[in-house]
Scaffold this motif. Sequence first.
Motif, PDB file in Angstrom:
ATOM      1  N   LEU A  76       0.754  -1.371   0.081  1.00  0.00           N
ATOM      2  CA  LEU A  76       0.068   0.085  -0.117  1.00  0.00           C
ATOM      3  C   LEU A  76       1.090   1.338   0.000  1.00  0.00           C
ATOM      4  N   ALA A  77       1.983   1.130   0.030  1.00  0.00           N
ATOM      5  CA  ALA A  77       2.828   2.211   0.216  1.00  0.00           C
ATOM      6  C   ALA A  77       3.382   2.715  -1.168  1.00  0.00           C
ATOM      7  N   ARG A  78       2.577   3.390  -1.940  1.00  0.00           N
ATOM      8  CA  ARG A  78       2.815   3.741  -3.295  1.00  0.00           C
ATOM      9  C   ARG A  78       3.717   5.078  -3.218  1.00  0.00           C
ATOM     10  N   VAL A  79       4.361   4.882  -4.190  1.00  0.00           N
ATOM     11  CA  VAL A  79       5.429   6.178  -4.375  1.00  0.00           C
ATOM     12  C   VAL A  79       5.060   6.929  -5.271  1.00  0.00           C
ATOM     13  N   GLY A  80       4.592   8.271  -4.962  1.00  0.00           N
ATOM     14  CA  GLY A  80       3.866   9.348  -5.785  1.00  0.00           C
ATOM     15  C   GLY A  80       5.011  10.099  -6.392  1.00  0.00           C
ATOM     16  N   ALA A  81       6.189  10.017  -6.041  1.00  0.00           N
ATOM     17  CA  ALA A  81       7.228  10.952  -6.431  1.00  0.00           C
ATOM     18  C   ALA A  81       7.765  10.565  -7.848  1.00  0.00           C
ATOM     19  N   HIS A  82       8.057  11.355  -8.580  1.00  0.00           N
ATOM     20  CA  HIS A  82       8.716  11.062 -10.097  1.00  0.00           C
ATOM     21  C   HIS A  82       7.818  10.473 -11.089  1.00  0.00           C
ATOM     22  N   GLY A  83       6.755  10.427 -10.728  1.00  0.00           N
ATOM     23  CA  GLY A  83       5.612   9.622 -11.609  1.00  0.00           C
ATOM     24  C   GLY A  83       5.712   8.212 -11.240  1.00  0.00           C
ATOM     25  N   LEU A  84       6.319   7.812 -10.456  1.00  0.00           N
ATOM     26  CA  LEU A  84       6.301   6.372 -10.152  1.00  0.00           C
ATOM     27  C   LEU A  84       5.117   5.595  -9.697  1.00  0.00           C
ATOM     28  N   GLY A  85       4.236   6.660  -9.296  1.00  0.00           N
ATOM     29  CA  GLY A  85       2.989   5.843  -8.920  1.00  0.00           C
ATOM     30  C   GLY A  85       1.811   6.008  -9.954  1.00  0.00           C
ATOM     31  N   ASP A  86       1.982   6.403 -10.889  1.00  0.00           N
ATOM     32  CA  ASP A  86       1.134   6.722 -12.140  1.00  0.00           C
ATOM     33  C   ASP A  86       1.159   5.439 -12.842  1.00  0.00           C
ATOM     34  N   ARG A  87      -0.265   4.981 -13.027  1.00  0.00           N
ATOM     35  CA  ARG A  87      -0.333   3.755 -14.020  1.00  0.00           C
ATOM     36  C   ARG A  87      -0.485   4.221 -15.228  1.00  0.00           C
ATOM     37  N   SER A  88       0.054   3.468 -16.301  1.00  0.00           N
ATOM     38  CA  SER A  88      -0.003   3.521 -17.671  1.00  0.00           C
ATOM     39  C   SER A  88       0.151   2.229 -18.379  1.00  0.00           C
ATOM     40  N   ASN A  89       0.022   2.310 -19.862  1.00  0.00           N
ATOM     41  CA  ASN A  89       0.195   1.348 -20.595  1.00  0.00           C
ATOM     42  C   ASN A  89       1.824   1.359 -21.129  1.00  0.00           C
ATOM     43  N   ALA A  90       2.358   0.422 -21.315  1.00  0.00           N
ATOM     44  CA  ALA A  90       3.749   0.283 -21.122  1.00  0.00           C
ATOM     45  C   ALA A  90       4.381  -0.772 -22.290  1.00  0.00           C
ATOM     46  N   LEU A  91       5.561  -0.710 -22.560  1.00  0.00           N
ATOM     47  CA  LEU A  91       6.280  -1.728 -23.388  1.00  0.00           C
ATOM     48  C   LEU A  91       7.456  -2.002 -22.326  1.00  0.00           C
ATOM     49  N   VAL A  92       7.639  -3.278 -22.240  1.00  0.00           N
ATOM     50  CA  VAL A  92       8.803  -3.766 -21.054  1.00  0.00           C
ATOM     51  C   VAL A  92       9.689  -4.576 -21.896  1.00  0.00           C
ATOM     52  N   SER A  93      10.985  -4.463 -21.816  1.00  0.00           N
ATOM     53  CA  SER A  93      12.000  -5.158 -22.484  1.00  0.00           C
ATOM     54  C   SER A  93      13.030  -5.445 -21.562  1.00  0.00           C
ATOM     55  N   VAL A  94      13.970  -6.465 -21.546  1.00  0.00           N
ATOM     56  CA  VAL A  94      14.971  -6.882 -20.536  1.00  0.00           C
ATOM     57  C   VAL A  94      16.182  -6.752 -21.651  1.00  0.00           C
ATOM     58  N   HIS A  95      17.034  -6.137 -21.088  1.00  0.00           N
ATOM     59  CA  HIS A  95      18.481  -5.936 -21.966  1.00  0.00           C
ATOM     60  C   HIS A  95      19.764  -6.343 -20.969  1.00  0.00           C
ATOM     61  N   ASP A  96      20.782  -6.499 -21.712  1.00  0.00           N
ATOM     62  CA  ASP A  96      21.947  -6.888 -21.106  1.00  0.00           C
ATOM     63  C   ASP A  96      22.059  -5.902 -19.788  1.00  0.00           C
ATOM     64  N   GLY A  97      21.729  -4.519 -20.019  1.00  0.00           N
ATOM     65  CA  GLY A  97      22.074  -3.452 -19.193  1.00  0.00           C
ATOM     66  C   GLY A  97      21.034  -3.491 -18.035  1.00  0.00           C
ATOM     67  N   GLY A  98      19.831  -3.886 -18.115  1.00  0.00           N
ATOM     68  CA  GLY A  98      19.066  -3.808 -17.450  1.00  0.00           C
ATOM     69  C   GLY A  98      17.501  -3.912 -17.838  1.00  0.00           C
ATOM     70  N   ILE A  99      16.591  -3.293 -17.157  1.00  0.00           N
ATOM     71  CA  ILE A  99      15.048  -3.648 -17.726  1.00  0.00           C
ATOM     72  C   ILE A  99      14.455  -2.006 -18.152  1.00  0.00           C
ATOM     73  N   LEU A 100      13.987  -1.901 -19.296  1.00  0.00           N
ATOM     74  CA  LEU A 100      13.578  -0.723 -19.850  1.00  0.00           C
ATOM     75  C   LEU A 100      11.941  -0.884 -19.812  1.00  0.00           C
ATOM     76  N   ILE A 101      11.406   0.151 -19.110  1.00  0.00           N
ATOM     77  CA  ILE A 101       9.823   0.222 -19.263  1.00  0.00           C
ATOM     78  C   ILE A 101       9.421   1.432 -19.949  1.00  0.00           C
ATOM     79  N   GLU A 102       9.050   1.771 -21.083  1.00  0.00           N
ATOM     80  CA  GLU A 102       8.519   2.661 -22.035  1.00  0.00           C
ATOM     81  C   GLU A 102       7.028   2.875 -21.765  1.00  0.00           C
TER      82      GLU A 102
END
Length: 209
Positions: A76-102
Amino acid sequence: MKILAVLLLVALAVFLVLYVTLIGRRRLAQRTTAVVPVPPPVPGADGATGTAGVGPARLGPLEAVYVSTTLHGDWLARVGAHGLGDRSNALVSVHDGGILIERDGARDLWVPVNAIRSATLAPGMAGKYVGADGLVVVTWAVPEADGVAPALVDTGLRTRRATDRGGLVDAVRHLLAAQQSPAQQPTGQHAPQNQTQHSQHDPYQQEAR
Protein backbone atom coordinates in the motif's frame (compact mmCIF):
# COMPACT_ATOMS: atom_id res chain seq x y z
CA MET A 1 -35.23 24.67 -12.06
CA LYS A 2 -34.90 21.46 -10.05
CA ILE A 3 -32.99 19.84 -12.88
CA LEU A 4 -30.54 22.74 -12.94
CA ALA A 5 -30.03 22.48 -9.19
CA VAL A 6 -29.36 18.74 -9.45
CA LEU A 7 -26.85 19.30 -12.26
CA LEU A 8 -25.06 21.95 -10.21
CA LEU A 9 -24.85 19.59 -7.22
CA VAL A 10 -23.48 16.81 -9.40
CA ALA A 11 -20.90 19.17 -10.92
CA LEU A 12 -19.88 20.35 -7.45
CA ALA A 13 -19.51 16.77 -6.23
CA VAL A 14 -17.33 15.85 -9.22
CA PHE A 15 -15.19 18.94 -8.66
CA LEU A 16 -14.69 18.09 -4.98
CA VAL A 17 -13.68 14.51 -5.81
CA LEU A 18 -11.16 15.68 -8.40
CA TYR A 19 -9.82 18.34 -6.04
CA VAL A 20 -9.33 15.90 -3.17
CA THR A 21 -7.66 13.41 -5.52
CA LEU A 22 -5.28 16.06 -6.85
CA ILE A 23 -4.36 17.27 -3.37
CA GLY A 24 -3.80 13.69 -2.26
CA ARG A 25 -1.50 12.97 -5.19
CA ARG A 26 0.52 16.12 -4.53
CA ARG A 27 0.95 15.30 -0.85
CA LEU A 28 1.96 11.73 -1.69
CA ALA A 29 4.55 13.01 -4.17
CA GLN A 30 5.94 15.47 -1.61
CA ARG A 31 6.26 12.79 1.07
CA THR A 32 7.99 10.25 -1.13
CA THR A 33 10.32 12.73 -2.86
CA ALA A 34 12.41 12.81 0.32
CA VAL A 35 12.42 9.00 0.56
CA VAL A 36 12.90 7.79 -3.02
CA PRO A 37 15.58 9.34 -5.30
CA VAL A 38 14.99 10.32 -8.91
CA PRO A 39 15.38 7.13 -11.00
CA PRO A 40 18.36 7.03 -13.37
CA PRO A 41 17.77 8.16 -16.96
CA VAL A 42 17.63 5.68 -19.83
CA PRO A 43 21.20 5.31 -21.17
CA GLY A 44 21.61 7.10 -24.47
CA ALA A 45 18.04 8.43 -24.44
CA ASP A 46 19.22 12.02 -24.90
CA GLY A 47 21.90 11.20 -27.43
CA ALA A 48 22.00 10.55 -31.15
CA THR A 49 22.03 6.78 -30.64
CA GLY A 50 18.60 6.68 -28.99
CA THR A 51 18.40 3.92 -26.39
CA ALA A 52 21.37 1.94 -27.73
CA GLY A 53 23.11 2.31 -24.37
CA VAL A 54 20.78 -0.22 -22.73
CA GLY A 55 22.59 -3.10 -24.42
CA PRO A 56 21.34 -6.01 -26.56
CA ALA A 57 17.75 -7.12 -25.96
CA ARG A 58 17.16 -10.43 -24.19
CA LEU A 59 13.35 -10.28 -24.24
CA GLY A 60 10.63 -8.02 -25.60
CA PRO A 61 9.33 -5.52 -25.98
CA LEU A 62 6.21 -6.93 -24.32
CA GLU A 63 2.91 -5.08 -24.04
CA ALA A 64 2.05 -4.49 -20.40
CA VAL A 65 0.39 -2.22 -17.88
CA TYR A 66 2.70 -0.42 -15.51
CA VAL A 67 0.71 -0.78 -12.28
CA SER A 68 2.76 1.16 -9.75
CA THR A 69 5.93 1.30 -7.69
CA THR A 70 5.73 0.88 -3.91
CA LEU A 71 8.21 0.85 -1.06
CA HIS A 72 9.63 -2.66 -0.78
CA GLY A 73 7.48 -5.08 1.17
CA ASP A 74 4.50 -2.74 1.62
CA TRP A 75 1.83 -3.17 -1.06
CA LEU A 76 0.00 0.00 0.00
CA ALA A 77 3.01 2.34 0.25
CA ARG A 78 2.73 3.70 -3.27
CA VAL A 79 5.55 6.00 -4.40
CA GLY A 80 3.98 9.20 -5.72
CA ALA A 81 7.26 10.97 -6.48
CA HIS A 82 8.80 11.16 -9.96
CA GLY A 83 5.65 9.74 -11.58
CA LEU A 84 6.38 6.27 -10.17
CA GLY A 85 2.85 5.91 -8.86
CA ASP A 86 1.14 6.69 -12.16
CA ARG A 87 -0.55 3.74 -13.85
CA SER A 88 0.01 3.59 -17.61
CA ASN A 89 0.30 1.35 -20.65
CA ALA A 90 3.87 0.34 -21.34
CA LEU A 91 6.32 -1.70 -23.36
CA VAL A 92 8.73 -3.77 -21.26
CA SER A 93 12.02 -5.20 -22.49
CA VAL A 94 14.95 -6.89 -20.77
CA HIS A 95 18.44 -5.93 -21.95
CA ASP A 96 21.96 -6.86 -20.95
CA GLY A 97 22.13 -3.54 -19.11
CA GLY A 98 18.80 -3.79 -17.26
CA ILE A 99 15.04 -3.47 -17.68
CA LEU A 100 13.49 -0.77 -19.87
CA ILE A 101 9.86 0.24 -19.25
CA GLU A 102 8.59 2.63 -21.95
CA ARG A 103 5.45 4.24 -20.57
CA ASP A 104 2.65 6.06 -22.39
CA GLY A 105 2.16 9.58 -21.06
CA ALA A 106 4.89 9.22 -18.43
CA ARG A 107 8.65 9.20 -18.18
CA ASP A 108 10.30 5.96 -19.29
CA LEU A 109 11.72 3.93 -16.42
CA TRP A 110 15.17 2.37 -16.53
CA VAL A 111 16.16 -0.27 -13.95
CA PRO A 112 19.93 -0.91 -14.17
CA VAL A 113 21.00 -4.52 -13.85
CA ASN A 114 23.15 -3.80 -10.80
CA ALA A 115 20.09 -2.33 -9.04
CA ILE A 116 17.83 -5.38 -9.54
CA ARG A 117 17.35 -7.59 -6.49
CA SER A 118 14.66 -10.08 -7.56
CA ALA A 119 11.72 -10.79 -9.85
CA THR A 120 8.67 -12.80 -8.92
CA LEU A 121 4.92 -13.19 -9.48
CA ALA A 122 2.34 -11.68 -7.13
CA PRO A 123 -1.46 -11.39 -6.83
CA GLY A 124 -1.57 -7.59 -6.52
CA MET A 125 -0.15 -4.35 -5.17
CA ALA A 126 -1.01 -0.70 -4.51
CA GLY A 127 -4.68 -1.45 -4.01
CA LYS A 128 -4.98 -3.49 -7.23
CA TYR A 129 -5.70 -7.21 -6.84
CA VAL A 130 -5.63 -9.32 -9.98
CA GLY A 131 -5.42 -12.84 -8.56
CA ALA A 132 -2.62 -15.33 -8.05
CA ASP A 133 0.46 -14.75 -10.21
CA GLY A 134 -1.25 -11.86 -12.01
CA LEU A 135 1.58 -9.36 -11.64
CA VAL A 136 5.31 -9.42 -12.27
CA VAL A 137 7.01 -7.64 -9.38
CA VAL A 138 10.60 -6.46 -9.77
CA THR A 139 12.40 -5.49 -6.58
CA TRP A 140 15.21 -3.00 -7.16
CA ALA A 141 17.23 -0.30 -5.43
CA VAL A 142 16.83 3.24 -6.79
CA PRO A 143 20.40 4.62 -6.71
CA GLU A 144 21.27 7.65 -4.58
CA ALA A 145 20.59 10.97 -6.30
CA ASP A 146 20.48 14.63 -5.26
CA GLY A 147 21.36 13.78 -1.68
CA VAL A 148 18.51 11.27 -1.26
CA ALA A 149 19.70 7.88 0.01
CA PRO A 150 19.09 4.72 -2.07
CA ALA A 151 15.62 3.22 -1.66
CA LEU A 152 14.46 -0.35 -2.14
CA VAL A 153 11.20 -0.45 -4.11
CA ASP A 154 8.86 -2.90 -5.85
CA THR A 155 7.64 -2.20 -9.39
CA GLY A 156 4.53 -4.04 -10.58
CA LEU A 157 3.82 -4.95 -14.21
CA ARG A 158 0.89 -6.82 -15.73
CA THR A 159 1.68 -8.15 -19.18
CA ARG A 160 -1.12 -8.14 -21.75
CA ARG A 161 -0.60 -11.84 -22.43
CA ALA A 162 -0.62 -14.09 -19.39
CA THR A 163 1.95 -16.38 -21.01
CA ASP A 164 4.48 -13.52 -21.05
CA ARG A 165 4.59 -13.20 -17.26
CA GLY A 166 6.64 -16.30 -16.58
CA GLY A 167 8.95 -15.46 -19.47
CA LEU A 168 9.56 -11.96 -18.12
CA VAL A 169 10.39 -13.28 -14.66
CA ASP A 170 12.72 -15.90 -16.15
CA ALA A 171 14.49 -13.31 -18.32
CA VAL A 172 15.17 -11.09 -15.31
CA ARG A 173 16.39 -14.02 -13.23
CA HIS A 174 18.68 -15.20 -16.04
CA LEU A 175 20.05 -11.67 -16.27
CA LEU A 176 20.82 -11.73 -12.54
CA ALA A 177 22.39 -15.17 -12.85
CA ALA A 178 24.65 -13.93 -15.64
CA GLN A 179 25.76 -11.04 -13.41
CA GLN A 180 26.48 -13.42 -10.54
CA SER A 181 28.36 -15.94 -12.69
CA PRO A 182 32.07 -16.15 -11.80
CA ALA A 183 32.84 -15.92 -15.52
CA GLN A 184 31.28 -12.45 -15.55
CA GLN A 185 33.14 -11.22 -12.47
CA PRO A 186 36.62 -9.60 -12.44
CA THR A 187 39.37 -11.71 -10.89
CA GLY A 188 39.39 -11.59 -7.10
CA GLN A 189 35.82 -10.34 -6.78
CA HIS A 190 32.77 -12.25 -5.66
CA ALA A 191 29.25 -12.15 -7.01
CA PRO A 192 26.88 -9.92 -5.02
CA GLN A 193 24.87 -11.74 -2.37
CA ASN A 194 21.91 -9.41 -1.92
CA GLN A 195 19.93 -10.63 -4.94
CA THR A 196 19.59 -14.12 -3.49
CA GLN A 197 18.83 -12.86 0.00
CA HIS A 198 15.98 -10.65 -1.16
CA SER A 199 14.43 -13.32 -3.36
CA GLN A 200 14.40 -15.78 -0.44
CA HIS A 201 12.55 -13.38 1.85
CA ASP A 202 10.39 -11.62 -0.70
CA PRO A 203 6.92 -11.04 0.83
CA TYR A 204 5.29 -11.26 -2.63
CA GLN A 205 6.41 -14.85 -3.04
CA GLN A 206 4.75 -15.76 0.26
CA GLU A 207 1.48 -14.10 -0.74
CA ALA A 208 1.40 -15.70 -4.20
CA ARG A 209 1.47 -19.26 -2.93
